[in-house]
Scaffold this active site. Sequence first.
Site, mmCIF file in Angstrom:
data_model
loop_
_atom_site.group_PDB
_atom_site.id
_atom_site.type_symbol
_atom_site.label_atom_id
_atom_site.label_comp_id
_atom_site.label_asym_id
_atom_site.label_seq_id
_atom_site.Cartn_x
_atom_site.Cartn_y
_atom_site.Cartn_z
ATOM 1 N N ILE A 357 -1.268 3.166 6.036
ATOM 2 C CA ILE A 357 -2.147 4.283 5.666
ATOM 3 C C ILE A 357 -2.573 4.207 4.204
ATOM 4 O O ILE A 357 -3.326 5.058 3.727
ATOM 5 C CB ILE A 357 -1.467 5.638 5.942
ATOM 6 C CG1 ILE A 357 -0.116 5.723 5.213
ATOM 7 C CG2 ILE A 357 -1.298 5.869 7.438
ATOM 8 C CD1 ILE A 357 0.589 7.066 5.365
ATOM 9 N N GLY A 358 -2.108 3.195 3.488
ATOM 10 C CA GLY A 358 -2.493 3.051 2.083
ATOM 11 C C GLY A 358 -1.981 1.752 1.500
ATOM 12 O O GLY A 358 -1.033 1.154 2.011
ATOM 13 N N GLY A 360 -1.302 -0.217 -2.485
ATOM 14 C CA GLY A 360 -1.277 -0.035 -3.931
ATOM 15 C C GLY A 360 -0.616 -1.202 -4.611
ATOM 16 O O GLY A 360 -0.250 -2.189 -3.967
ATOM 17 N N GLY A 363 2.853 -1.863 -3.210
ATOM 18 C CA GLY A 363 2.889 -2.444 -1.872
ATOM 19 C C GLY A 363 2.162 -1.552 -0.889
ATOM 20 O O GLY A 363 1.397 -0.662 -1.279
ATOM 21 N N VAL A 365 1.769 1.291 2.185
ATOM 22 C CA VAL A 365 2.350 2.567 2.599
ATOM 23 C C VAL A 365 2.152 2.697 4.100
ATOM 24 O O VAL A 365 1.037 2.512 4.610
ATOM 25 C CB VAL A 365 1.685 3.756 1.872
ATOM 26 C CG1 VAL A 365 2.343 5.070 2.292
ATOM 27 C CG2 VAL A 365 1.769 3.584 0.358
ATOM 28 N N LYS A 380 6.813 3.760 1.452
ATOM 29 C CA LYS A 380 6.277 2.788 0.505
ATOM 30 C C LYS A 380 7.170 1.552 0.520
ATOM 31 O O LYS A 380 8.379 1.643 0.318
ATOM 32 C CB LYS A 380 6.234 3.380 -0.907
ATOM 33 C CG LYS A 380 5.155 4.414 -1.113
ATOM 34 C CD LYS A 380 5.136 4.930 -2.534
ATOM 35 C CE LYS A 380 4.781 3.841 -3.518
ATOM 36 N NZ LYS A 380 4.652 4.364 -4.895
ATOM 37 N N ASP A 477 -0.086 7.397 -14.952
ATOM 38 C CA ASP A 477 -1.013 6.846 -13.962
ATOM 39 C C ASP A 477 -1.606 7.964 -13.103
ATOM 40 O O ASP A 477 -1.604 7.878 -11.875
ATOM 41 C CB ASP A 477 -0.300 5.816 -13.085
ATOM 42 C CG ASP A 477 -1.288 4.888 -12.366
ATOM 43 O OD1 ASP A 477 -2.437 4.765 -12.843
ATOM 44 O OD2 ASP A 477 -0.917 4.312 -11.335
#
Length: 661
Positions: A357-358, A360, A363, A365, A380, A477
Amino acid sequence: MLPRNLLVFLLLFSFKFPSLASAENATFDFQSFTVRNLTLLGDSHLKNGVVGLTRELGVPSSSSGSLIYNNPIHFFDQESNTTASFTTKFSFSINNVNPSSFGDGLTFFLSPDNQTLGSPGGYLGLVNSSQSTKNKFLAIEFDTKLDTQFNDPNQNHVGLDINKLNSIKTADAMLQDIDLKSGNLITAWIDYKNDLRALNVFLSYSTLKPPTPLLSVDIDLAGYLKEDMFVGFSASTEGSTEVHSIVNWSFKTFGFRPVRPRSHPHNVSDSSVTIISDVPVSNSTNKHHKRLGLGLGIAGPAFVFVVLAVFGYVSVKKWKDMRTEKCLKAEILTGPREFSYKQIYAATRGFHSSRIIGRGAFGNVYKAIFVSSGTIGAVKRSKHSHEGKSEFLAELSIIACLRHKNLVPLQGWCAEKGELLLVYEFMPNGSLDKVLHPEAENGLLLTWPHRQHIAVGLSSVLAYLHQECEQQVIHRDIKTSNIMLDGNFNPRLGDFGLARLMDHDKSPVSTLTAGTMGYLAPEYLQYGKATEKTDVFSYGVVILEVACGKRPIEREPNSQKMVNLVDWVWKLHGEGRITAAADKRLNGDFKEEEMRKLLLIGLSCAHPDSAQRPSIRRVLQILNNEAEPIAVPRMKPSLSFSCSLTVEDIVSDDEEGKTTA
């Protein structure tokens, strides 16, 4: 037989199993509070070693919060069939900037649930207004409002509540000249003695325990203390400026027999007996037995030596692996649940690509469905376990200590099989950047009220990180992809992989600039020095992105020219038409003055000079109409450094098409 099983076999062969240990008495003492070993829920917060259970606002508000000791307390020993007695002592104050705006009070409670948080108002942060019988508890209430719904006797009483807010027995605090709303520090003692079947509550303005209790109840609590319980405090307000604070707290149970070591005789004889037969045997048989005995004499020890060598090698290897894992776990604060790799592997369908689902820098998600508990999480997974260890520990050690309604809740972690895994609560509406910049044209559109709510929630959680934690947290961030939206579009700040924890009086200096281009403050790009003002700059860019619906750095249509969002909005401000920057997709469905205020807040936070940026606390006050907006110059101020950097020098497109530093 596996070495571990062999070891177990040998141990079982040599020893009897000890019987289960009896329950032990528990004790702890907080002379001042830190985030360690405590959970803060709702509006509760930590400031200068004192826990505030409700919001500190100069205007009436509705609020509720809880403070809970992380470890469950044993109140019943099955072996001896004994219920523990307990005693607790704590000091609290109930302050009010407006004496006429009182209510509602605080409680000390015992509950089988470590997530006890109720509704504001007369529910004392202990009971949900919609499910008044859901929470189970035993509580002592210090009530500062007469609520006829719960048959309160007055607005200054102490009462015993069990599973409901209609007190079993109450006492007027003025009987001992105690005004709960005085703002003075009040010390309370709560004692329960199981052998006497009696609960007593004492109150005093001093630290000396009074000779007689204010509230005395003859009651057998054995039926309510049949399991492990969590202890803590809750408080609430409704249209009030009352502030509830817990200054110190000690607690202990007693009445369990001390655990004594038990000795058990070994069941292995130290000698062996050889039986010699009287029946005569032939010489050939004797020779055969001698050869057999010689062979066994040599092969037997050799076999044992080989088994021991293999067992030793495997044990040492496992010991090294366990030592490495323990070193990692030692760096992790207690609190979040430790998941097994097997659980997470099953919940993500073996980290199947359909569950991603994501993505970054840390790594991927994954969406995780835990069938046994019926919960959904977001996992994650580190790309590289060794390289990602520092980021993993940074994120886990920081967020495990933090409690705020606008943080992504951490459910647990796992460090097995060379994997570093974090399990968060699943956010149904995904990240803010996916909603603001949907891939499909018919994507979800954030309404103006939702955008305002996001601005307030994000400023609230940053104020918590910067000023209300025992140690200041600089996130470093802050960007829309790190802001998640729950089912009600409440913002939840996450991704603490770059965060740094520090004392308030120390200035953090990073030797490596990290973060996402477009959100980074000029001084951070130049010197790599991260402060709370660099977070404020990033917040300002996010606010402009929320209001305008544009990315921090975008290419002009039909052109390769890069456009900086801050510069573009500042140019419109200089032309006297700043509201022209509003997201066109809103079709003017907003109040112009509210849009102007939000855009000006964004520019003031993104000021090139860090000294001119407001604190995040001031921003929150402006958004809540508690402070005047900051004047923003018509022309964007310039800032010079000893050397110059250009966008072309530091901008590169990563694999996701985002510009990063």
